[in-house]
Scaffold this active site. Sequence first.
Site, mmCIF file in Angstrom:
data_model
loop_
_atom_site.group_PDB
_atom_site.id
_atom_site.type_symbol
_atom_site.label_atom_id
_atom_site.label_comp_id
_atom_site.label_asym_id
_atom_site.label_seq_id
_atom_site.Cartn_x
_atom_site.Cartn_y
_atom_site.Cartn_z
ATOM 1 C CG HIS A 51 -1.883 -1.138 1.259
ATOM 2 N ND1 HIS A 51 -3.249 -0.987 1.172
ATOM 3 C CD2 HIS A 51 -1.676 -2.479 1.358
ATOM 4 C CE1 HIS A 51 -3.840 -2.182 1.221
ATOM 5 N NE2 HIS A 51 -2.899 -3.094 1.344
ATOM 6 C CG ASP B 23 -5.138 1.665 1.970
ATOM 7 O OD1 ASP B 23 -6.004 0.783 2.106
ATOM 8 O OD2 ASP B 23 -4.069 1.478 1.367
#
Length: 481
Positions: A20, A125
């Site tokens: 990520h 995210d």
Amino acid sequence: MGRENRDFHIYFFPFMAHGHMIPISDMAKLFASQGVKTTVVTTPLNAPIISKATQSSKTCSGGVEVKIKIIKFPSVEAGLPEGCEHVDSLPSPEFRTNFFKATSLLQEPLEHLLLQENPSCLVADVLFHWATDAAAKFDIPRLIFHGCSFFAMAASDIVTKYEPFKNTSSDSDPFMIPDFPGEITMTRAQVPDHVKENIENDLTRMVKRAKEAEKTSYGIVVNSFYELESVYADYYRNVLGMKAWHIGPVSLCNRNNEEKALRGKAASINEHDFLKWLESKEPNSVVYVCFGSVAKFNASQLKEIAMGLEASGHDFIWVVRAEQDYDMEKDEWLPEGFEDRMEGKGLIIRGWAPQVLILDHGAVGGFVTHCGWNSTLEGIASGLPMVTWPVAAEQFYNEKLVTQVLKIGVGVGAQKWVRVVGDSVKKEAVEKAVRRIMVGVEAQEMRSRARELAEQAKRAIEKGGSSHSDLNALIEELSSH
């Protein structure tokens, strides 16, 4: 960018895992290279990783420096050991629930920052479902970063909604994804557990909340490019009605070797050593084998991979995670005498490798991958045919895109979605799949398709390309918000 956008300020907030953080660092560099004031929010122990990966942003012409804001990570409050701020540093998988709990405690410190700084936009995210509410309190648009392809996001939405796997009589029975372009088939065993079992746990609750937050967010930024999956980008936006911008492949913002080497963790091997090793090889002769930063295999599976690679006869670079589970010192997961026999033919990197640097090297001719989207897209941007070996997450969807739609890869035969530890695949299957992407007419055809996609990827991020245009359209739209 016009002067009127000087006040435009974008915040990025990545989940604390390499898969990520790396694309978000690249994305931050991309916005900064357009002269946009850019800040990444992270925690004390993750800040050096982000800072290293983004440091070159200010050297782009017209680029600005990526700033970093630090908020404290509540490890101890969530029942984690002190200093545990990254998925990699969890003492064991059982602590995952505590880790998610810790991330949800970040809402208040993030809101405090948003109040102080009042950025124009927050890209957070997908796993921070609460970020949409946090941003809404200050009338800040929240964009979601999924880290997936359009294909996988759309396919997974359809499979979750219609549950076509329920009509199969066994785990290995194929079904077609309904109302979905391309007649894509998969099996019940390849569908994620949390989709087919209707279990209530922390993970499924989080996935559910993330889905709800998606509906109320401003939209989604996608690390992909239009030419790669135009049918699915259109489907996702027009049929499923999701607002989304494609701005990838974001890894291509790393132009030189140094930038490519600075992404993620420190490499477990001296860069000059393996570059020198690669220089001694013929073009397209080396297979690169790597399963990302999460997937694990047990010792017997590693042994099968080793025997399969040896039998294929091809030179290889194989990245094996330096896990406490495998006794790396004793190398019990390797066949007897393997490294002596492979001297000069195979290079094993124990730990972390600068993947893009290796994939882009002319000697590398194929990629054995777990089909995480970062890796898949990096393989595509390097123009390589792939052996697909999905394990978890949305990787089986990515495999279908590579093998059934793009036709630039072959499956190794992994049949079962598992949370972390990979499906058992025999050495013969490894050998056969590696040969199929490296030699023969089929390999040449896959390579030429992959090369064409790599060219399109490079054009997409240049001025006037599809991703460059979407990026600027997004900046324009947000700055007038």
